[in-house]
Design an enzyme around this catalytic site. Structure first.
Site, mmCIF file in Angstrom:
data_model
loop_
_atom_site.group_PDB
_atom_site.id
_atom_site.type_symbol
_atom_site.label_atom_id
_atom_site.label_comp_id
_atom_site.label_asym_id
_atom_site.label_seq_id
_atom_site.Cartn_x
_atom_site.Cartn_y
_atom_site.Cartn_z
ATOM 1 N N THR A 89 -11.617 -10.539 -2.209
ATOM 2 C CA THR A 89 -12.929 -11.058 -1.812
ATOM 3 C C THR A 89 -13.309 -10.474 -0.446
ATOM 4 O OG1 THR A 89 -12.051 -12.951 -0.602
ATOM 5 C CG2 THR A 89 -12.386 -13.222 -2.990
ATOM 6 N N HIS A 91 -13.493 -12.147 2.263
ATOM 7 C CA HIS A 91 -13.010 -13.080 3.285
ATOM 8 C C HIS A 91 -12.511 -12.346 4.533
ATOM 9 C CE1 HIS A 91 -11.474 -16.818 4.897
ATOM 10 N NE2 HIS A 91 -10.284 -16.267 5.057
ATOM 11 N N ARG A 130 0.298 0.237 11.980
ATOM 12 C CA ARG A 130 -0.254 -0.199 13.259
ATOM 13 C C ARG A 130 0.662 -1.161 14.007
ATOM 14 N NH1 ARG A 130 -3.601 1.794 10.033
ATOM 15 N NH2 ARG A 130 -5.593 2.685 10.673
#
Length: 192
Positions: A89, A91, A130
């Site tokens: 989604t 989100h 990262r």
């Protein structure tokens, strides 16, 4: 997020106080960010006692804690750490955008630098690169915090000197037309 790193010169965290706020969501990655940020602050001279670590349920809760901690005036800089990985989604986009704006707003409202260390990526591999890989964002966020904390302390001192100067002038203790007063004031402020 860029794969380049900012360059920092002459960092010294010896006299600074920091808050690190880390999300519990994706904790296997956030734990590494917290560890690397803490290690880097100490590497640059921060006293472990001047580093407070607090956990929040997720990245969405970081701005609230950062704002509240900023209001205390106890920290020279706050580092908000989280990892948001895209799902099925939108989100992750909502969290990334709303937390970025909220952290910025909290920083401006509390006059406390807040480093947005919320990493938003599309894949777990991008997150690993990262966090645990060569990009080492935890260390980079810590270096940014040292620079911003140092700048903040310096600017607060300048503001306090200007306010003191204006107060002395208003009270008639200092007269801007008197050259001897100018020399006296410069010496007073150099000592502070």
């Amino acid at each position: 997020m860029s794969q380049h790193q900012a360059q920092f010169d002459d960092l010294n965290a010896k006299e600074l106080t920091f808050s690190i706020i880390g999300a519990r969501y994706n904790s296997h990655l956030v734990d590494v960010l917290i560890k690397r940020a803490t290690e880097t602050l100490i590497e640059y001279g921060a006293d472990r006692e001047n580093i407070k670590v607090t956990r929040a349920p997720g990245s969405n809760e970081l701005p609230y804690l950062a704002s509240m901690q900023g209001m205390t005036g106890e920290y020279d800089c706050i580092i908000a750490l989280g990892v948001v990985i895209a799902g099925d989604t939108e989100h992750h986009d909502i969290i990334a955008q709303s937390t970025a704006v909220s952290l910025h707003t909290a920083s401006m409202n509390t006059f406390t630098p807040i480093i947005n260390g919320i990493i938003t990526v599309n894949t777990e591999q991008q997150a690993d690169d990262r966090v645990t890989g060569p990009l080492d964002r935890g260390a980079e966020f810590a270096r940014a915090a040292i620079e911003m904390g140092t700048l903040s302390v310096s600017l607060v001192e300048e503001i306090e000197n200007v306010e003191a100067y204006e107060y002395l002038e208003e009270e008639g203790i200092f007269d801007e037309d008197d050259e001897d007063d100018d020399d006296d004031m410069e010496q007073i402020f150099r000592k502070n």
